[in-house]
Design a protein around this motif. Structure first.
Motif, PDB file in Angstrom:
ATOM      1  N   ASP A 171       0.863  -1.030   0.101  1.00 50.12           N
ATOM      2  CA  ASP A 171       0.181  -0.153   0.041  1.00 50.12           C
ATOM      3  C   ASP A 171       0.867   1.306   0.055  1.00 50.12           C
ATOM      4  O   ASP A 171       1.274   1.601   1.102  1.00 50.12           O
ATOM      5  N   TRP A 172       0.915   1.722  -1.218  1.00 47.31           N
ATOM      6  CA  TRP A 172       1.908   3.044  -1.352  1.00 47.31           C
ATOM      7  C   TRP A 172       1.527   4.155  -0.315  1.00 47.31           C
ATOM      8  O   TRP A 172       2.287   5.086   0.070  1.00 47.31           O
ATOM      9  N   SER A 173       0.247   4.301   0.021  1.00 47.47           N
ATOM     10  CA  SER A 173      -0.355   5.438   0.784  1.00 47.47           C
ATOM     11  C   SER A 173       0.190   5.370   2.239  1.00 47.47           C
ATOM     12  O   SER A 173       0.530   6.256   3.042  1.00 47.47           O
ATOM     13  N   MET A 174       0.933   4.040   2.531  1.00 52.92           N
ATOM     14  CA  MET A 174       1.604   3.907   4.099  1.00 52.92           C
ATOM     15  C   MET A 174       3.224   4.290   3.835  1.00 52.92           C
ATOM     16  O   MET A 174       3.376   4.297   4.977  1.00 52.92           O
ATOM     17  N   VAL A 175       3.669   4.673   2.779  1.00 55.12           N
ATOM     18  CA  VAL A 175       5.026   4.832   2.691  1.00 55.12           C
ATOM     19  C   VAL A 175       5.232   6.287   2.903  1.00 55.12           C
ATOM     20  O   VAL A 175       4.458   7.192   2.556  1.00 55.12           O
ATOM     21  N   ARG A 176       6.397   6.459   3.884  1.00 57.39           N
ATOM     22  CA  ARG A 176       6.773   7.836   4.245  1.00 57.39           C
ATOM     23  C   ARG A 176       8.306   7.847   3.642  1.00 57.39           C
ATOM     24  O   ARG A 176       9.233   7.187   3.727  1.00 57.39           O
ATOM     25  N   LEU A 177       8.193   8.833   2.611  1.00 50.80           N
ATOM     26  CA  LEU A 177       9.481   8.929   2.133  1.00 50.80           C
ATOM     27  C   LEU A 177      10.693   9.704   2.998  1.00 50.80           C
ATOM     28  O   LEU A 177      10.075  10.733   3.955  1.00 50.80           O
ATOM     29  N   THR A 178      11.752   9.426   3.208  1.00 52.78           N
ATOM     30  CA  THR A 178      12.953   9.898   3.896  1.00 52.78           C
ATOM     31  C   THR A 178      13.485  11.098   3.424  1.00 52.78           C
ATOM     32  O   THR A 178      13.957  11.188   2.302  1.00 52.78           O
ATOM     33  N   ARG A 179      13.635  12.123   4.408  1.00 56.16           N
ATOM     34  CA  ARG A 179      14.501  13.332   3.959  1.00 56.16           C
ATOM     35  C   ARG A 179      16.043  12.977   4.160  1.00 56.16           C
ATOM     36  O   ARG A 179      16.524  12.454   5.260  1.00 56.16           O
ATOM     37  N   HIS A 180      16.820  13.547   3.097  1.00 55.00           N
ATOM     38  CA  HIS A 180      18.493  13.439   3.283  1.00 55.00           C
ATOM     39  C   HIS A 180      18.602  14.769   3.271  1.00 55.00           C
ATOM     40  O   HIS A 180      18.340  15.661   2.640  1.00 55.00           O
TER      41      HIS A 180
END
Length: 180
Positions: A171-180
């Motif tokens: 489920d892509w809606s559960m993905v949290r993109l990481t900040r670098h």
């Protein structure tokens, strides 16, 4: 320096199957890894592109995972992130599951408790001999990580990772993109 729970290998800390109780499941039927993994091509430093958020990863940014081969054939794992302006680090070990074509590992950050780490898919080897991306999960479908060799993957790779995660049933809606 605070000791943090595993970042891209958080499932390795699973003290029991109970570690996922109450957590949202993003994929109720995780597929077995499809393609064999060459260990040497997986070693080195990875940057977390995105993940399913876990309580022990809350507030973590600039997440990295570094894998190196030990003399006994085990893999040393060092996970790190920046949280509240400080760098946190956790060290563990991974053992390859026999008969898995190097796609499934048992990882421990607090022995004797090992958790599952499945390399569900990975990119091709580049000129440096290393895979350029990886999608990692575990049997419950509760945890997911996307790893790349660059802190900020290009737009084509980011789109491909999203598509592949969805193809794997997450489920892509559960993905949290990481900040670098």
């Amino acid at each position: 320096m605070r000791l943090i729970l595993p970042l891209s290998l958080v499932l390795a800390l699973s003290l029991s199957a109970c570690s996922t109780i109450g957590r949202p499941v993003g994929n109720p039927s995780v597929p077995l890894p499809a393609q064999a993994v060459e260990v040497e091509a997986y070693l080195g430093t990875w940057y977390e592109y995105g993940r399913y958020e876990a309580p022990f990863q809350e507030g973590c940014e600039a997440v990295t995972a570094t894998y190196s081969l030990e003399d006994d054939g085990d893999i040393r794992v060092v996970n790190a992130c920046t949280r509240d302006g400080e760098r946190d680090e956790s060290e563990g070990e991974a053992k390859i599951v026999d008969g898995s074509a190097n796609t499934r590992l048992k990882v421990a950050f607090f022995k004797p408790f090992y958790g599952d780490y499945w390399i569900l898919d990975h990119g091709l080897q580049g000129a440096d001999g290393l895979y350029d991306w990886s999608i990692v999960g575990e049997p419950s479908g509760t945890y997911l990580w996307m790893l790349t060799r660059q802190a900020k993957p290009d737009a084509d790779l980011a789109m491909m990772l999203e598509a592949r995660v969805k193809e794997l049933g997450y489920d892509w809606s559960m993905v949290r993109l990481t900040r670098h």
